[in-house]
Design an enzyme around this catalytic site. Structure first.
Site, PDB file in Angstrom:
ATOM      1  N   GLN A 138      17.092  42.843  39.073  1.00 56.87           N
ATOM      2  CA  GLN A 138      17.213  43.415  37.723  1.00 56.87           C
ATOM      3  C   GLN A 138      18.607  43.128  37.176  1.00 56.87           C
ATOM      4  OE1 GLN A 138      15.230  47.619  37.696  1.00 56.87           O
ATOM      5  NE2 GLN A 138      15.998  47.230  39.765  1.00 56.87           N
ATOM      6  N   SER A 171      17.706  52.614  41.029  1.00 54.23           N
ATOM      7  CA  SER A 171      17.217  53.990  40.855  1.00 54.23           C
ATOM      8  C   SER A 171      15.699  53.982  40.714  1.00 54.23           C
ATOM      9  CB  SER A 171      17.858  54.609  39.605  1.00 54.23           C
ATOM     10  OG  SER A 171      17.629  53.747  38.491  1.00 54.23           O
ATOM     11  N   CYS A 201      20.024  31.821  20.616  1.00 54.37           N
ATOM     12  CA  CYS A 201      20.115  31.968  19.159  1.00 54.37           C
ATOM     13  C   CYS A 201      19.111  33.004  18.657  1.00 54.37           C
ATOM     14  CB  CYS A 201      19.834  30.616  18.480  1.00 54.37           C
ATOM     15  SG  CYS A 201      19.949  30.710  16.690  1.00 54.37           S
ATOM     16  N   HIS A 223      15.768  40.626  34.157  1.00 52.35           N
ATOM     17  CA  HIS A 223      16.406  41.133  32.926  1.00 52.35           C
ATOM     18  C   HIS A 223      17.360  40.128  32.314  1.00 52.35           C
ATOM     19  CE1 HIS A 223      15.494  45.496  34.346  1.00 52.35           C
ATOM     20  NE2 HIS A 223      14.439  44.886  33.839  1.00 52.35           N
TER      21      HIS A 223
HETATM   22  N1  APR Z   1      24.828  50.627  47.916  1.00 51.48           N
HETATM   23  C1  APR Z   1      23.513  50.896  47.704  1.00 51.48           C
HETATM   24  N2  APR Z   1      23.052  51.557  46.610  1.00 51.48           N
HETATM   25  C2  APR Z   1      23.969  51.958  45.695  1.00 51.48           C
HETATM   26  C3  APR Z   1      25.360  51.719  45.838  1.00 51.48           C
HETATM   27  C4  APR Z   1      25.773  51.013  47.009  1.00 51.48           C
HETATM   28  N3  APR Z   1      27.069  50.735  47.256  1.00 51.48           N
HETATM   29  N4  APR Z   1      26.004  52.247  44.761  1.00 51.48           N
HETATM   30  C5  APR Z   1      25.054  52.781  43.961  1.00 51.48           C
HETATM   31  N5  APR Z   1      23.841  52.629  44.524  1.00 51.48           N
HETATM   32  C6  APR Z   1      22.540  53.020  43.971  1.00 51.48           C
HETATM   33  C7  APR Z   1      22.528  54.323  43.170  1.00 51.48           C
HETATM   34  O1  APR Z   1      22.290  55.416  44.061  1.00 51.48           O
HETATM   35  C8  APR Z   1      21.335  54.089  42.233  1.00 51.48           C
HETATM   36  O2  APR Z   1      20.123  54.493  42.860  1.00 51.48           O
HETATM   37  O3  APR Z   1      22.174  52.015  43.046  1.00 51.48           O
HETATM   38  C9  APR Z   1      21.301  52.572  42.060  1.00 51.48           C
HETATM   39  C10 APR Z   1      21.759  52.126  40.689  1.00 51.48           C
HETATM   40  O4  APR Z   1      20.808  52.600  39.763  1.00 51.48           O
HETATM   41  P1  APR Z   1      20.996  52.205  38.210  1.00 51.48           P
HETATM   42  O5  APR Z   1      22.429  52.365  37.816  1.00 51.48           O
HETATM   43  O6  APR Z   1      19.913  52.926  37.463  1.00 51.48           O
HETATM   44  O7  APR Z   1      20.715  50.620  38.167  1.00 51.48           O
HETATM   45  P2  APR Z   1      19.311  49.893  38.162  1.00 51.48           P
HETATM   46  O8  APR Z   1      18.311  50.623  38.990  1.00 51.48           O
HETATM   47  O9  APR Z   1      19.582  48.470  38.490  1.00 51.48           O
HETATM   48  O10 APR Z   1      18.887  49.980  36.605  1.00 51.48           O
HETATM   49  C11 APR Z   1      17.714  49.261  36.227  1.00 51.48           C
HETATM   50  O11 APR Z   1      18.217  49.750  33.915  1.00 51.48           O
HETATM   51  O12 APR Z   1      19.895  49.920  32.328  1.00 51.48           O
HETATM   52  C12 APR Z   1      18.838  49.140  32.767  1.00 51.48           C
HETATM   53  O13 APR Z   1      18.593  46.834  32.520  1.00 51.48           O
HETATM   54  C13 APR Z   1      19.350  47.796  33.202  1.00 51.48           C
HETATM   55  O14 APR Z   1      18.680  46.429  35.082  1.00 51.48           O
HETATM   56  C14 APR Z   1      19.068  47.744  34.701  1.00 51.48           C
HETATM   57  C15 APR Z   1      17.906  48.718  34.851  1.00 51.48           C
HETATM   58 ZN    ZN Z   2      20.094  28.424  16.148  1.00 53.27          ZN
END
Ligand code: APR
Ligand code: ZN
Length: 250
Positions: A98, A193, A124, A116
């Site tokens: 993602q 998450s 563009c 993503h």
């Molecule tokens: N090791 C393992 N897991 C970790 C660490 C780490 N060092 N640090 C944070 N985490 C975990 C958190 O506990 C959380 O569950 O990574 C996860 C991050 O979750 P989000 O910030 O929600 O990111 P993500 O799941 O990739 O979001 C999905 O949402 O905003 C949109 O497009 C965006 O691709 C993104 C999508």
């Molecule tokens: Zn163009």
């Protein structure tokens, strides 16, 4: 638990990885929903939606250029390298991510599906022009310029080639990810998450087809309820240990 996970991986026929922002946290790239996540400090509807871009392209480009600069300073961490190693060992067949930070590619993973998009690709808003700024060598100048970026072909506004809230995912990437998930007998879920769909379906598809789910996260997530093995901890510590055990079992 690590031993159990390494045995599942060594016995697997077609293992894949599904990653989120957490795998890049130890590279210094901010996550979205963690305690210091981006969406804790900024409102995504002001920065990561087509409406936001129409309303205030300067603000959205300021945010994305700031993220590009942060990611340019980042290097892959041991978690990214461990997944690339599992691919080299022939265990991992693909990484479905993602993330838009290109760190899996930098770490040496080959078969990557970017659900993503990629923050270093621009497209563009009118014609079909697309550019990978890293490949064209224009990243530095691009992030430093304060002007709104314009299409060299038709002069319209350029936008980041990433998926914003309310937008469809790239059809080809989504189809490929679903096909991989249907084939997989193991998925390693790292640092997500598990709240954003359709990406978060990936581990559920593997599970529905009888596959095993191994999750690596510092805390429980939306995927944990279907995890066969939950490895609580930092990806940068757990994945290298897991890869070491797998190497030893082969
Ligand atoms: N090791 C393992 N897991 C970790 C660490 C780490 N060092 N640090 C944070 N985490 C975990 C958190 O506990 C959380 O569950 O990574 C996860 C991050 O979750 P989000 O910030 O929600 O990111 P993500 O799941 O990739 O979001 C999905 O949402 O905003 C949109 O497009 C965006 O691709 C993104 C999508
Ligand atoms: Zn163009």
């Amino acid at each position: 638990m690590l031993g159990h996970a390494s045995k599942i991986l060594v016995r697997s026929r077609f293992a894949i990885a599904f990653t989120g922002a957490g795998i890049s946290a130890e590279s210094g790239v901010p996550t979205f929903r963690g305690s210091d996540g981006l969406w804790k400090r900024y409102r995504p509807e002001e920065l990561a939606t087509p409406e936001a871009f129409k309303r205030n392209p300067n603000l959205v480009w300021e945010f994305y250029k700031w993220r590009m600069r942060k990611i340019l300073e980042a290097r892959p961490n041991p978690a990214h390298y461990a997944l690339a190693e599992l691919e080299r060992l022939g265990i991992l067949k693909a990484v479905i991510t993602q993330n838009v930070d290109d760190l899996h590619r930098e770490a040496g993973s080959k078969n990557i599906v970017e659900l993503h998009g990629n923050i270093f690709r621009v497209k563009c808003t009118s014609c079909n022009y697309k550019e990978n700024l890293k490949e064209s060598g224009r990243v530095k100048g691009f992030v430093e310029s304060r002007d709104l970026p314009k299409c060299p072909k038709c002069g319209s506004l350029l936008r980041p080639d990433v998926v914003w809230f309310g937008e469809p995912l790239p059809r080809e990437a989504l189809d490929k990810a679903f096909r991989l998930a249907e084939k997989a007998d193991v998925v390693i879920v790292v640092g997500t998450s598990g709240l954003v769909y359709p990406a978060a379906y990936i581990p559920y598809i593997v599970k529905e087809h009888g596959g095993k789910v191994i999750e690596v996260n510092v805390e429980r997530s939306g995927i944990t309820p279907i995890a066969d093995v939950f490895l609580r901890g930092k990806a940068g510590e757990i994945l290298p240990e897991l890869t070491e055990l797998v190497r030893g079992l082969r």
